[in-house]
Design a protein around this motif. Structure first.
Motif, PDB file in Angstrom:
ATOM      1  N   VAL A  53       0.932  -1.183  -0.112  1.00  0.00           N
ATOM      2  CA  VAL A  53       0.033  -0.008   0.060  1.00  0.00           C
ATOM      3  C   VAL A  53       0.947   1.290  -0.004  1.00  0.00           C
ATOM      4  O   VAL A  53       2.029   1.385   0.050  1.00  0.00           O
ATOM      5  CB  VAL A  53      -1.046   0.100   1.168  1.00  0.00           C
ATOM      6  N   LYS A  54       0.042   2.344  -0.464  1.00  0.00           N
ATOM      7  CA  LYS A  54       1.145   3.560   0.119  1.00  0.00           C
ATOM      8  C   LYS A  54       0.276   4.507   0.483  1.00  0.00           C
ATOM      9  O   LYS A  54      -0.946   4.506   0.804  1.00  0.00           O
ATOM     10  CB  LYS A  54       1.418   4.069  -1.527  1.00  0.00           C
ATOM     11  N   ASP A  82      -7.697  -5.952   5.021  1.00  0.00           N
ATOM     12  CA  ASP A  82      -6.975  -5.784   3.787  1.00  0.00           C
ATOM     13  C   ASP A  82      -5.501  -5.983   3.812  1.00  0.00           C
ATOM     14  O   ASP A  82      -4.998  -5.680   4.915  1.00  0.00           O
ATOM     15  CB  ASP A  82      -7.213  -4.332   3.192  1.00  0.00           C
ATOM     16  N   THR A 126      -7.282   5.116   6.491  1.00  0.00           N
ATOM     17  CA  THR A 126      -6.419   5.623   5.498  1.00  0.00           C
ATOM     18  C   THR A 126      -4.926   5.505   5.806  1.00  0.00           C
ATOM     19  O   THR A 126      -4.335   5.687   6.895  1.00  0.00           O
ATOM     20  CB  THR A 126      -6.687   7.346   5.231  1.00  0.00           C
ATOM     21  N   VAL A 127      -4.197   5.053   4.720  1.00  0.00           N
ATOM     22  CA  VAL A 127      -2.810   4.822   5.159  1.00  0.00           C
ATOM     23  C   VAL A 127      -2.366   6.254   5.237  1.00  0.00           C
ATOM     24  O   VAL A 127      -2.322   7.181   4.047  1.00  0.00           O
ATOM     25  CB  VAL A 127      -2.224   4.055   4.004  1.00  0.00           C
ATOM     26  N   GLY A 143      -2.239   7.549   1.608  1.00  0.00           N
ATOM     27  CA  GLY A 143      -3.493   7.861   0.905  1.00  0.00           C
ATOM     28  C   GLY A 143      -4.390   6.719   0.580  1.00  0.00           C
ATOM     29  O   GLY A 143      -5.511   6.987   0.352  1.00  0.00           O
ATOM     30  N   ASP A 144      -3.773   5.687   0.476  1.00  0.00           N
ATOM     31  CA  ASP A 144      -4.674   4.516   0.365  1.00  0.00           C
ATOM     32  C   ASP A 144      -5.705   4.248   1.386  1.00  0.00           C
ATOM     33  O   ASP A 144      -5.146   4.412   2.476  1.00  0.00           O
ATOM     34  CB  ASP A 144      -3.889   3.216  -0.073  1.00  0.00           C
ATOM     35  N   ARG A 145      -7.108   3.754   0.664  1.00  0.00           N
ATOM     36  CA  ARG A 145      -8.145   3.580   1.941  1.00  0.00           C
ATOM     37  C   ARG A 145      -7.984   2.188   1.886  1.00  0.00           C
ATOM     38  O   ARG A 145      -7.899   1.446   1.098  1.00  0.00           O
ATOM     39  CB  ARG A 145      -9.187   4.007   1.137  1.00  0.00           C
ATOM     40  N   VAL A 146      -7.761   1.706   3.122  1.00  0.00           N
ATOM     41  CA  VAL A 146      -7.890   0.381   3.558  1.00  0.00           C
ATOM     42  C   VAL A 146      -9.213  -0.161   4.238  1.00  0.00           C
ATOM     43  O   VAL A 146      -9.611   0.728   5.198  1.00  0.00           O
ATOM     44  CB  VAL A 146      -6.588  -0.297   4.203  1.00  0.00           C
TER      45      VAL A 146
END
Lengths: 241, 227, 335, 192, 462
Positions: free
Chosen positions: E71-72, E81, E101-102, E74-77
């Motif tokens: 993941v990076k 996940d 959010t990451v 800003g990714d929504r998890v």
């Protein structure tokens, strides 16, 4: 003889004795003589010949006689070894040295037996054991076998005196504490309680250990002072610069 | 390489190239031979010079001891234990030094004073060697002297130096009995040194066992001398 | 939420609760009854002699130890134990010298607490025994004289011989047995009303005090157990052979310094093996040597020498009795 | 039998060569750093001592009565050659043993314990059996002292020994303590 | 039943290696008896904590290689996940433990004292925290390899503390014959009650997890070892014991470290795992109670390992509790959930007090292997001064693997690492028994850990 180790080296060199300086640099004759007294003292610094130093030093008289006998053998055999060093083939070097030493020891033993029978009796087997005293064989190997007669004798006198000094230190400490006498003369009168242990075997070990501790302590202090002085010098130089 | 060092005899060198080695071996042997000869000569000279003094020293020492334990006899003679009896002479061909000796002392009136015997046994530290005088007629001891001992200085060596202990033996009746403290109630008792019981007992034991061994011989020795 | 100032230490974060000073001072405390009984028997000489030995030990430790470990109490133990092995009439300067020697040569030259090979108290006593054999074998009789009377010339000046005082002295039970084949009643031995050094006479008390330490696990019970067992077995066997010549087990156990030696000297943590099998062998060897020296040796008493001799073998015992590694056939031998 | 037992015990512990008579101190100080070397040295020493005892008995019985002044020279030469012979024999018979003992054998030539044994044996007029028992006892005593010293020294490597005491001084202090402890054996078997 | 069981076992499975006498059965030798201190939480039911504002998930949650982030910022998890993929065989994925959010992937304080890469997630405050819908496979229809793979994908690791990936243990090499599965319910560390409460409250899950593991391994026999100080747990497990399985429940002596694999095997089966070998070598797989329960959960709910049960306890915390906590919850939030620190709180330990790590940051997050958080009060902490070793030998008497910690400690102080290695330092499992008994307070386990590091760093022989 490079690459070879003599039994004397192996046997006593195991605890880091520096067996002589060798003939490489020119040394004043006085140096040959004096170095054995203290700086390269065979007993206190090179830790050679400890057996007699411990075994017969329970009185000053015994120590002195033993010292004289060893001195005689050392000087005599150094003289002979040095004088005949060109005639002795390398292969039988050690054997010849032992032969020479044993001859002198035999003579010394007979002389002692005739002159001072009581002390000879007290010294027991240790007179004969001068033969295997590594100081003597060590000096022949390291010095007399490769130096001219004059220097060899000086060296032997120096080393012999060094041995005698060590013997007398040990003998004095042990006799004074252990019997309250010096050369048999009572020092403190009858009220003194002798420390019997000093004339017993453990006392020998402890006395030598204490002498070595003292020597080590002085050396260490000297080294510390030298380092201190050096640091001071550096500081001075830095300040100057 | 250490092997080469231990070589005491040059003869042990193995022969490799014949010609030079031959020379070398002979030279080695020659050197050793000359050295040995010189050493031998020196030793013989020294031996010759010192032997009389050494023998005289030994004789004097023995004489002093014998005289001490026999209450200063006028003279004494040496007897040898030969074949279970005492004899004045040793059999031919044997070394007199190797035979056990007993010394017979005479007074000024040429009367026998007693026999002095030497014996050694284990003490506290090592062997203790004792000489003592004994009168077979009265079964009394005449004196005792320790010749050799390595007993503890200040404690065990009192058997040599403590006069109170040593003097008890003169006049004591054999066989001896060691007692711990207090007064002697009979002449057989010897008061032992406090703290040095083992050494004291060793002296008593040496004397008793020597008497057991030599006493019969002494008793059997002819009473009167013929001559 | 108030944030605590956090402590960071390595695991484990719990401790069993014993500490070295605690062990040492508990040993000192357990010696108190023995000291008291010695004082009861021998009068004011007893505490004076023990104090002198302790002073010698403590002063030396203070003077030469670089790490300042005086407060851990080990020097005090050495001093008191040494004092307990001395005769009541010993001049104080000798006791002091013994303490100083024990700590100096027995401990400090090895680097201080935990590094020494020989029991410092016993080394000090062996030194005194060799240096002053007469003074060390003059045993005052406990009950004789008034309580307040001194039991010897304890105030002799340093280096001076003690004068002979009018003190009743006597042979120790072992001396009497060895040299006169005279037995001492067992009750006297157990209670301690016999001649001997200050702290070794009352066997029963020492057994109790040492037992307390064993219960607290401050001494390895295997050591005294194996000493007692070895002495008892050998003594019983010999006694059965010749009852007149060889004393029985009870006499052997309760006479001389065996109790004190087994309970307090041999169990010195530093100079005994770290492994349990090692401790068994250690104790058995001491017990055996004690009997050998007492019966065949030149000395009446052999506990001190036995322990010192076996002390020298402790590094070997440790080496030979390494535990068997879990899941392996061999031992965790140091190669 | 009792005498032999006494000779053995006396030479092994009561009058231990190293601790009580100061004989063989050089190897005692030099080779006592490691247990395995100490044991090997002790075994080699014992071996040479026994051989010497036999040889010296032979000399005393047959050779020396006619030339007493050659005693010392004879002893030292016999010991030196004996060591040499022993070395060669071991080399031939058991190379493994030779590798283990090899460098210690020449050391023994100048080990005063061996010469001392010869002299003591002569002075005390020991017979062959007594001489051999004496040699075994002395050798066992030397080995014991070496072994104990080596084990102690290995342990002390982990201790914080003060700077001045490091080295020979500490070894001597330990030897003195051992000697003190061995005084407990005094009088063994000689009490009646 | 127990003794009968022993003799029957011995007949069927003769122990390998050394035979030991009968009185050695059902226990191991040495070890220590620290105070249990479990009363604080032993009877407190497990409760779920509210989600915190942020969770931080370390990529190194397990023994072995860390996971690779997928993941990076800003990714929504969603909850469950995948945040990191396994990197290599001995590695597991890391899953988001809460929806959000990451924020960042950065270095973050790790419970072992280092800083390690971690994924910070700002938790969605209004999310129901429901997992992304997915198909839950029926475990009974899966073949063993598929089961193992499912367990791996769920990120299951050993929850006793070491966090060794479970799938590795469940898929032994073909040449290793496994005959028994052991379930470790000892929980020998003082204070901790996680496994205890799991067994009391979720015994069926433990049995289900065990059943799945037995299927993975093709083994028909299992044993559950529980220390005798948890009678209610023993009772609960026994009560729910399935009748169709060959499972024996055995009460074990209360002794530390009873829960160490080798000790447990020794006690239950009287087999000694050879030095340097794994339990597999003697035909045994050991799993923690909590791991078994987690495996059951994975196949019941389909949710990967994103939360675990943690005991927060000690005299330094106001309300000691057993909690269900999302992995990655920060220490600060956890303490808040338990009422905060008391006035004399002094030291925080992740794991049990015998082997756990003291924490320097309140921001340190929980990892999968964190079985407890112990907050020690000032009075409980160990003194920091240590004395010279007095060779009392207590450490030898306590070492469960029969090392000589005294010698090892002395060697360590002189930095003689090689000699330590020849003295079997490798067998030391850092259980802490020696340090616990040492009256001189010498930090033996720490010295050994240092030595292990030094030996690992040493240049390879050329």
């Amino acid at each position: 003889m490079s690459g070879e180790v003599s039994p004397a080296d192996l046997h006593c060199g195991a605890h880091g004795a520096s067996a002589g300086v060798g003939p490489r640099r020119a040394v004043p004759p006085g140096e040959d003589l004096v170095k054995g007294f203290w700086r390269e003292n065979p007993v206190l610094v090179q830790l050679l010949g400890l057996c007699p130093t411990l075994a017969v030093t329970n009185s000053v008289a015994n120590s002195a006689v033993m010292g004289i006998a060893t001195f005689f053998v050392l000087v005599g055999s150094s003289l002979l070894v040095s004088a005949s060093r060109r005639f002795i083939p390398n292969e039988v070097r050690i054997t010849s040295y032992i032969l020479i030493i044993a001859t002198f020891v035999s003579i010394a033993e007979m002389a002692l037996q005739a002159l001072v029978p009581d002390i000879h009796k007290a010294l027991g087997a240790f007179v004969a054991l001068i033969v295997v005293n590594c100081i003597i064989l060590g000096r022949q190997e390291a010095f007399a076998g490769r130096n001219p007669v004059g220097r060899s004798v000086l060296d032997a006198v120096g080393m012999g005196s060094g041995f005698m000094i060590a013997m007398l230190i040990m003998g004095s400490v042990r006799e004074v504490l252990g019997s309250g006498t010096f050369l048999g003369v009572s020092l403190f009168g009858p009220g003194f309680e002798p420390w019997v242990i000093m004339v017993l075997p453990p006392g020998g070990f402890f006395t030598l250990a204490f002498v070595l501790l003292t020597v080590a302590w002085f050396k260490r202090r000297k080294a510390l002072k030298a380092r201190e002085a050096e640091r001071h010098d550096v500081a001075v130089v830095e300040r100057a610069a | 390489m250490t092997g080469a060092e231990g070589q005491s005899g040059g003869a042990a060198v193995p022969a490799a190239p014949p010609a030079p080695d031959e020379v070398k071996t002979s030279r080695l042997l020659g050197t050793l031979g000359v050295g040995g000869a010189v050493a031998g000569v020196l030793l013989v000279i020294a031996f010759g010079l010192t032997l009389p003094t050494i023998e005289a020293n030994k004789a004097r020492e023995l004489e002093v001891a014998v005289k001490e334990v026999l209450k200063a006899p006028a003279r004494y003679e040496t007897l040898y234990v030969v074949g279970g009896a005492l004899a004045r002479k040793v059999p031919d061909g044997t070394d007199p030094k190797k035979i056990e000796r007993v010394f017979l002392g005479y007074g000024t009136d040429n009367q026998r004073v007693g026999f002095a015997m030497v014996s050694a046994e284990a003490g506290f530290q090592d062997l203790v060697k004792v000489i003592f005088g004994y009168d077979p007629k009265t079964k009394q001891l005449l004196g005792m002297k320790v010749l050799e001992s390595k007993e503890t200085p200040g404690l065990g060596d009192k058997i040599e130096k403590d006069q109170a202990f040593v003097s008890q033996f003169a006049g004591a009746q054999a066989p001896l009995v060691g007692i711990k403290t207090g007064k002697r109630s009979n002449p057989r008792e010897v008061v032992m040194i406090t703290g040095a019981t083992i050494s004291s007992k060793a002296v008593i034991r040496i004397i008793n066992s020597a008497l057991k061994r030599l006493g019969p011989l002494v008793d059997a020795y002819p009473q009167e001398d013929k001559g | 939420m108030s944030n605590p100032s956090l402590l960071i230490t390595a695991s484990p974060h719990l401790a069993a609760g014993d500490s070295t000073p605690k062990i040492m001072w508990t040993v000192v405390a357990s010696l108190a009854p023995i000291v008291a009984v010695a004082t009861y028997f021998f009068g004011p000489s007893a505490p004076l002699v023990m104090a002198a030995a302790t002073a010698g030990a403590v002063v030396t430790e203070r003077a030469f130890d670089r790490r300042g470990t005086l407060h851990d109490g080990s020097a005090v133990i050495t001093g008191i134990l040494l004092g307990l092995t001395l005769p009541a009439g010993l001049p104080l300067w000798m006791a002091f010298t013994g303490g100083a020697f024990g700590i100096g040569i027995g401990k400090l030259v090895f680097g201080g607490l935990g590094q020494n090979v020989f029991n410092p108290a016993l080394l000090g006593r062996a030194f005194l025994q060799a240096a002053f054999p007469v003074a060390m074998t003059t045993w005052p009789v406990p009950a004789a004289g008034g309580w307040w009377s001194l039991r010897g010339d304890i105030f002799a000046l340093p280096f001076a011989s003690p004068r002979a005082l009018e003190t009743v002295t006597g042979a120790t039970p072992l001396g009497r047995m060895k040299f006169d084949l005279q037995a001492t009643p067992l009750l006297d031995l157990v209670l301690g009303t016999t001649s001997g050094s200050l702290g070794e006479t009352s066997g029963l008390l020492i057994l109790l005090c040492g037992g307390y330490l064993a219960l607290r696990n401050y001494l390895n019970w295997r050591i005294p157990a194996s000493i007692f067992a070895a002495v008892a077995i050998v003594a019983t066997g010999l006694h059965a052979l010749d009852p007149a010549r060889y004393p029985g087990a009870a006499f052997m156990l309760f006479s001389g310094g065996l109790m004190l030696g087994a309970m307090y000297m041999a169990t010195d943590l530093v100079t005994s093996p770290v492994t349990n099998p090692g401790c068994w062998i250690f104790g058995a060897a001491i017990g055996l040597l004690v009997v050998v020296i007492r019966i065949w040796g030149g000395l009446a008493e052999g506990v001190m020498y036995s322990i010192l001799i076996v002390n020298a073998f402790v590094p070997l015992l440790n080496r030979w009795t390494q535990p068997r590694l879990f899941g392996s056939a061999g031992r965790t031998v140091r190669s | 039998m009792g005498d032999l037992a006494w000779i053995f015990l006396s030479s092994m512990v009561v009058n231990n060569f190293t601790l009580m008579l100061f004989l063989g101190l050089c190897p005692f100080l030099g080779v006592s750093g490691r247990i395995d070397t100490a044991i090997r040295m002790g075994v080699a020493d014992t071996f040479v001592l026994i051989m010497t005892a036999v040889a010296v008995w032979f000399l005393n019985a047959f050779v020396l009565p006619s030339a007493p002044y050659l005693r010392l020279i004879a002893f030292i030469i016999v010991i030196a050659s004996l060591v040499q012979v022993v070395e060669m024999v071991i080399k031939k018979l058991s190379p493994a043993l030779f590798r283990a003992l090899g460098i210690y054998l020449p050391l023994i030539t100048t080990n005063c314990a061996v010469l001392a044994l010869a002299i003591f044996q002569t002075n005390r007029e020991y017979g062959l059996l007594e001489g051999v028992v004496f040699a075994i006892g002395s050798g066992a005593g030397l080995t014991l002292a070496l072994l104990v010293m080596a084990s102690i020294r290995e342990g002390i490597e982990l201790a914080d020994v003060p700077e001045v005491a490091k080295g020979t001084a500490l070894v001597l202090l330990i030897a003195g303590s051992l000697s003190l402890a061995f005084m407990g054996f005094a009088g063994l078997l000689s009490a009646s | 039943m127990r003794l009968g069981g022993v003799s029957e076992r011995r007949r069927r499975f003769p122990p390998r290696g050394t035979e030991s006498p009968v009185w050695n059965h059902l226990k191991f030798r040495h070890g220590v008896h620290p105070p249990e201190l479990k009363d604080l939480t032993a009877r407190i039911a497990i409760r779920r904590v509210p989600y915190p504002d942020e969770v931080v998930l370390h990529l190194r949650q397990h023994a072995g290689k860390p996971a690779r982030p997928v993941v990076k910022a800003g990714d929504r998890v969603e909850r469950g996940d995948v945040l990191g993929e396994p990197d290599g065989y001995v590695s597991t994925p890391v899953h988001a433990s809460a929806a959000g959010t990451v924020e960042q992937i950065c270095l973050w304080p790790h419970p072992d004292g280092s800083y390690a890469p971690a994924v910070r997630i700002a938790v969605d405050r209004y999310s129901p925290q429901a997992p992304r819908p997915r198909l839950v496979p029926d475990w009974m229809r899966l073949e063993p390899p598929e089961l193992v793979e499912a367990i791996r994908q769920a990120g299951v690791v050993g929850l006793g503390g070491a966090a060794f990936p479970t799938h590795v243990k469940l898929a032994p090499p073909k040449d290793q014959v496994v005959d028994t599965v052991l379930i470790n319910g000892c929980e020998c560390e003082p204070y901790l009650t996680t496994d205890h409460r799991t067994m009391v409250e979720y015994p069926e899950r433990v049995h289900l997890g065990l059943r799945i593991m037995m299927r993975c391994l093709g083994v028909t026999r299992a044993m559950i070892g529980i220390e005798l100080n948890k009678p209610d747990a023993i009772a609960a497990i026994r009560r729910t014991l399935p009748s169709d399985l060959d499972v024996t429940v055995l009460g074990l002596e209360v002794k530390y470290p009873q829960g160490a694999e080798k000790m447990l095997i020794k006690a239950l089966l009287d087999r000694e795992v050879p030095s340097g070998k794994l339990p597999l070598h003697v035909g045994v797989v050991v799993q923690n109670v909590a791991s078994a329960a987690t495996i059951a959960e994975v196949f019941e709910t389909g949710l990967p390992l994103v939360e675990r049960i943690v005991t927060v306890t000690g005299r330094g915390v106001k309300r000691p509790s057993n909690l269900i906590v999302p992995v990655g919850m920060k220490l600060r939030d956890l303490i808040d959930a338990c009422g905060g620190f008391t006035a004399d709180a002094r030291e925080i330990v992740f794991g049990g007090p015998m082997m756990g790590f003291a924490q320097a940051h309140l921001d340190t997050p929980l990892v999968k292997g964190t079985s407890g958080v112990v907050v020690l009060a000032a009075a409980e902490t160990k003194p920091t001064v240590s004395y010279p070793c007095i060779r009392c030998g207590h450490c030898l008497d306590s070492c469960p693997v029969f090392l000589n910690p005294q010698l090892l400690g002395q060697l360590a102080l002189k930095e003689r690492w090689e000699e330590m290695e020849t003295n079997h330092l490798a067998d030391c499992m850092l259980c802490g028994c020696c340090g616990y008994t040492c009256p001189s307070n010498i930090p033996l386990p720490q010295l050994f850990a240092l030595a292990k590091v030094a030996l690992r760093r040493r240049p390879a022989p050329v």
